[in-house]
Write an enzyme that holds these catalytic residues in place. Structure first.
Site, PDB file in Angstrom:
ATOM      1  N   GLU A 241       0.824  -1.204   0.000  1.00  0.00           N
ATOM      2  CA  GLU A 241       0.000   0.000   0.000  1.00  0.00           C
ATOM      3  C   GLU A 241       0.867   1.266   0.000  1.00  0.00           C
ATOM      4  O   GLU A 241       0.511   2.265  -0.628  1.00  0.00           O
ATOM      5  CB  GLU A 241      -0.945  -0.013   1.195  1.00  0.00           C
ATOM      6  CG  GLU A 241      -2.027  -1.084   1.050  1.00  0.00           C
ATOM      7  CD  GLU A 241      -2.939  -1.174   2.252  1.00  0.00           C
ATOM      8  OE1 GLU A 241      -4.147  -1.426   2.046  1.00  0.00           O
ATOM      9  OE2 GLU A 241      -2.461  -0.991   3.396  1.00  0.00           O
TER      10      GLU A 241
ATOM     11  N   GLU B 146      -3.697  -9.834   3.876  1.00  0.00           N
ATOM     12  CA  GLU B 146      -4.585  -9.464   4.981  1.00  0.00           C
ATOM     13  C   GLU B 146      -5.738 -10.442   5.161  1.00  0.00           C
ATOM     14  O   GLU B 146      -6.212 -10.666   6.289  1.00  0.00           O
ATOM     15  CB  GLU B 146      -5.141  -8.052   4.763  1.00  0.00           C
ATOM     16  CG  GLU B 146      -4.171  -6.931   5.104  1.00  0.00           C
ATOM     17  CD  GLU B 146      -3.245  -6.565   3.972  1.00  0.00           C
ATOM     18  OE1 GLU B 146      -2.609  -5.499   4.065  1.00  0.00           O
ATOM     19  OE2 GLU B 146      -3.133  -7.338   2.991  1.00  0.00           O
TER      20      GLU B 146
END
Length: 260
Positions: free
Chosen positions: A111, A131
């Site tokens: 990210e 995740e």
């Protein structure tokens, strides 16, 4: 304990190195430190380009520090200026930022890379959004990745957590260049110095236009440009640099950019 973030600058280039062995993972304190560094970069007129990398040869950044989370860092805690990693939500960052991905780039690390403008990667770099396996959501990546690469590939990464090698990442277009590991930082600095020699007011206008156009129609964005409703465009069109560019072209010489 050594400083988890190392910085150095040369000319108008700032290098930011995440240095938290073993995985360069980011806890709340490190995120806040990064936020201050990138805010200062944004606001310092002498700095024009930033490079973000990870220490060592194995990890760029493994994202959120799960050990810190297990010790009490809240996943929705205070990440500081700019949100997680200092870049994801930093407002008005109108300068180029380069990622030099030197190894594993996953979760929040990916990210961070997606929050930069150019991504260079070593041949051994790998990418993932794992995740899903820890019962949480890759929030920024869920917003950004489907806009950067084909939707079905982005959803594959988000829904399965599967790993991409650097060549697949390059094929799907979110890595600009694949380099031998020993050439990665050399190339990052080469590119940064090229950008640092360019017109900072034009870069600022490009970044604001691209950022703001994401949430508007083509014609709305065009109207805001032509009516000088973007602050960076208005400043550019009233600047010495705008005149310098035209003069340099007419005089067949290299322009001298002053950022004003």
């Amino acid at each position: 304990m050594s400083d988890p973030i190392r910085t150095r600058h040369d000319g108008g280039v700032l290098e930011v190195v995440i240095d938290r062995p073993k995985a360069n993972a980011i806890d709340l304190a490190t995120s806040r430190a990064l936020g201050l560094i990138f805010r200062n970069f944004r606001d310092d007129p002498t700095l024009r380009v930033a490079i973000v990398s990870g220490a060592g040869e194995k990890f760029f950044c493994a994202g959120w520090d799960l050990k810190a989370a297990a010790s009490g860092d809240a996943v929705d805690g205070d990440y500081g200026v700019g949100g997680f990693g200092g870049l994801q939500e930093l407002r008005d960052l109108n300068k180029p930022v380069i990622s030099a991905v030197n190894g594993i780039c996953c979760g929040g690390g990916l990210e961070i890379a997606l929050s930069t403008d150019l991504i260079l990667a070593a041949e051994h770099a790998t990418f993932a959004l794992p995740e899903i396996r820890s019962g949480t959501v890759a929030d920024a990546a869920s917003i950004k990745l489907p806009k950067r690469i084909p939707y079905h590939i982005a959803m594959d990464m988000l829904l399965t957590g599967r790993w991409l090698d650097v060549h697949e990442a390059h094929r799907w277009g979110f890595v600009n260049e694949v380099l031998p590991a020993e050439r990665l930082m050399e190339r990052a600095w080469e590119l940064a110095r090229l950008l640092a020699s360019g017109p900072p007011l034009v870069y600022a206008a490009i970044k604001e236009i691209v950022r703001e156009a994401e949430g508007s129609t083509f014609q709305t964005a065009m109207n805001k440009i032509t009516k000088r409703q973007f602050a960076t465009v208005d400043r550019l069109y009233s600047s010495e640099d705008q005149l310098e560019g035209a003069r340099a072209f007419a005089e067949k010489r290299s322009p001298i950019w002053k950022g004003k």
